[in-house]
Design an enzyme around this catalytic site. Structure first.
Site, mmCIF file in Angstrom:
data_model
loop_
_atom_site.group_PDB
_atom_site.id
_atom_site.type_symbol
_atom_site.label_atom_id
_atom_site.label_comp_id
_atom_site.label_asym_id
_atom_site.label_seq_id
_atom_site.Cartn_x
_atom_site.Cartn_y
_atom_site.Cartn_z
ATOM 1 N N THR A 174 -9.424 -1.186 3.814
ATOM 2 C CA THR A 174 -9.602 -0.654 2.962
ATOM 3 C C THR A 174 -9.957 -2.804 2.871
ATOM 4 O OG1 THR A 174 -8.237 -1.155 0.850
ATOM 5 C CG2 THR A 174 -6.876 -1.685 2.670
ATOM 6 N N LYS A 199 -14.426 -3.137 4.855
ATOM 7 C CA LYS A 199 -15.033 -2.050 4.505
ATOM 8 C C LYS A 199 -16.656 -2.364 5.161
ATOM 9 C CE LYS A 199 -12.550 0.751 0.348
ATOM 10 N NZ LYS A 199 -12.827 1.154 -0.509
ATOM 11 N N ASN A 217 -23.855 0.180 -17.297
ATOM 12 C CA ASN A 217 -23.357 -1.288 -16.514
ATOM 13 C C ASN A 217 -22.426 -2.045 -16.964
ATOM 14 O OD1 ASN A 217 -21.720 -1.751 -14.633
ATOM 15 N ND2 ASN A 217 -23.375 -2.952 -13.735
ATOM 16 N N ALA A 258 -16.557 2.300 -5.659
ATOM 17 C CA ALA A 258 -16.751 3.188 -6.516
ATOM 18 C C ALA A 258 -17.272 4.583 -6.862
ATOM 19 C CB ALA A 258 -15.121 3.089 -7.066
ATOM 20 N N SER A 313 0.364 -0.848 -0.021
ATOM 21 C CA SER A 313 0.033 0.176 0.377
ATOM 22 C C SER A 313 0.773 1.484 -0.085
ATOM 23 C CB SER A 313 -0.698 -0.269 1.227
ATOM 24 O OG SER A 313 -1.752 1.259 1.190
ATOM 25 N N LEU A 314 0.548 2.074 -0.271
ATOM 26 C CA LEU A 314 1.187 3.539 -0.545
ATOM 27 C C LEU A 314 0.398 4.874 0.563
ATOM 28 C CD1 LEU A 314 0.953 3.517 -4.520
ATOM 29 C CD2 LEU A 314 3.261 4.028 -3.071
ATOM 30 N N THR A 345 -24.527 -5.010 -16.396
ATOM 31 C CA THR A 345 -25.722 -5.547 -15.833
ATOM 32 C C THR A 345 -26.994 -4.155 -15.353
ATOM 33 O OG1 THR A 345 -25.174 -5.822 -13.541
ATOM 34 C CG2 THR A 345 -24.804 -7.587 -15.255
#
Length: 281
Positions: free
Chosen positions: A63, A67, A154, A134, A15-16, A156
């Site tokens: 993360t 979540k 999308n 997101a 991870s950053l 679906t």
């Protein structure tokens, strides 16, 4: 004593977030630490959370895959986290653990920092591609700016329908197939790609063709590995203005740091520094 922050999730060794928050601490002249704490799936999540509470940290990021799992252990959820059904930032305030979701605000801040004029015209038409977490967060954040049209494309259509229910004001949102989105791409001023399509090691994939994108459309992709996705490369060739996903990481972190410390950090040259780090990987 300083601040003590963490990131929980799995796997997160690459991870950053530690680099980002160490930069924020330095730029704000605050003492503190930001450490990774991997919660392995085979371990008890509840026991790990009890351990975390005993450490008396000031806040932590969450993360995948936790979540949603973190929510029952929190005392308070802010409105955005409640609507998202997901938490990526937790702050310890007045003896309470409070859950937030910084995805949407972080994205909009990153977009507004590069293209501020976009937000001056509510008639600009927006297309969000994807219907995952997101996309949900970005749609909700953009809804606050009351753009006249925010459409969703999308694979679906049914998956996208639940996102529209979050709109706080009446608006015409059309749900499109990917084929329809590709065909009608020229009718939008902002196109946002929110899926994982095009991410390494499949960097030669694109969610839709850029053939119909018009000149000066802002095309955004939240994928940041690679920093310049095929979708962005192809769109730039059509004369689009591009917005890269790594900036969303920075502004998500900025908002989380602000929640924890009440200090808003100027991103400045961190955009370029983070890009260099990602391109060196």
């Amino acid at each position: 004593m300083g601040f003590h922050f963490k990131l929980i999730g799995y796997p997160i060794t690459h991870s950053l977030s530690p680099w980002i928050h160490e930069q924020f601490l330095e730029r704000s002249n605050l003492q503190g630490t930001y450490k990774i704490d991997e919660f392995k799936p085979e371990d008890s999540f509840e026991e790990n959370i009890k351990r975390l509470k005993n450490e008396q940290i000031d806040g932590f990021n969450v993360t995948v895959p936790y979540k949603q799992a973190i929510i029952p252990f929190l005392d308070i959820l802010d409105d955005t986290a409640r609507k998202m059904g997901a938490v990526n930032t937790v702050a310890y305030k007045n003896g309470k653990w409070i859950g937030y979701n910084t995805d949407g605000v972080g994205y909009v801040r990153s977009l507004e920092s590069k293209y501020p004029n976009l937000f001056n015209n509510k008639e600009n038409r927006v297309l969000v591609i994807g219907a995952g977490g997101a996309a949900r967060a970005i749609y909700y954040a953009l809804d606050q700016y009351e753009f006249s049209n925010i459409d969703i494309a999308n694979r679906t259509k049914a998956t996208a329908e639940g996102i529209i229910e979050m709109a706080h004001s009446p608006r015409r949102t059309e749900i499109l197939s990917l084929e329809e989105a590709e065909k009608n791409a020229g009718s939008y001023e902002l196109i946002i790609q929110t899926t994982s399509v095009g991410m390494k090691p499949n960097q030669e994939q694109a969610i839709i063709s850029s053939n119909n994108i018009k000149l000066n459309t802002i095309v955004s992709d939240i994928v940041y590995q690679p920093v310049l996705t095929k979708f962005l490369r192809d769109s730039a060739k059509k004369g689009a203005m591009i917005h890269q996903g790594h900036t969303m990481l920075l502004y998500q972190g900025q908002y989380a740091f602000e929640i924890w410390t009440n200090k808003k950090i100027n991103i400045g040259d961190m955009d370029t520094k983070l890009k260099d780090i990602l391109e060196g990987r």
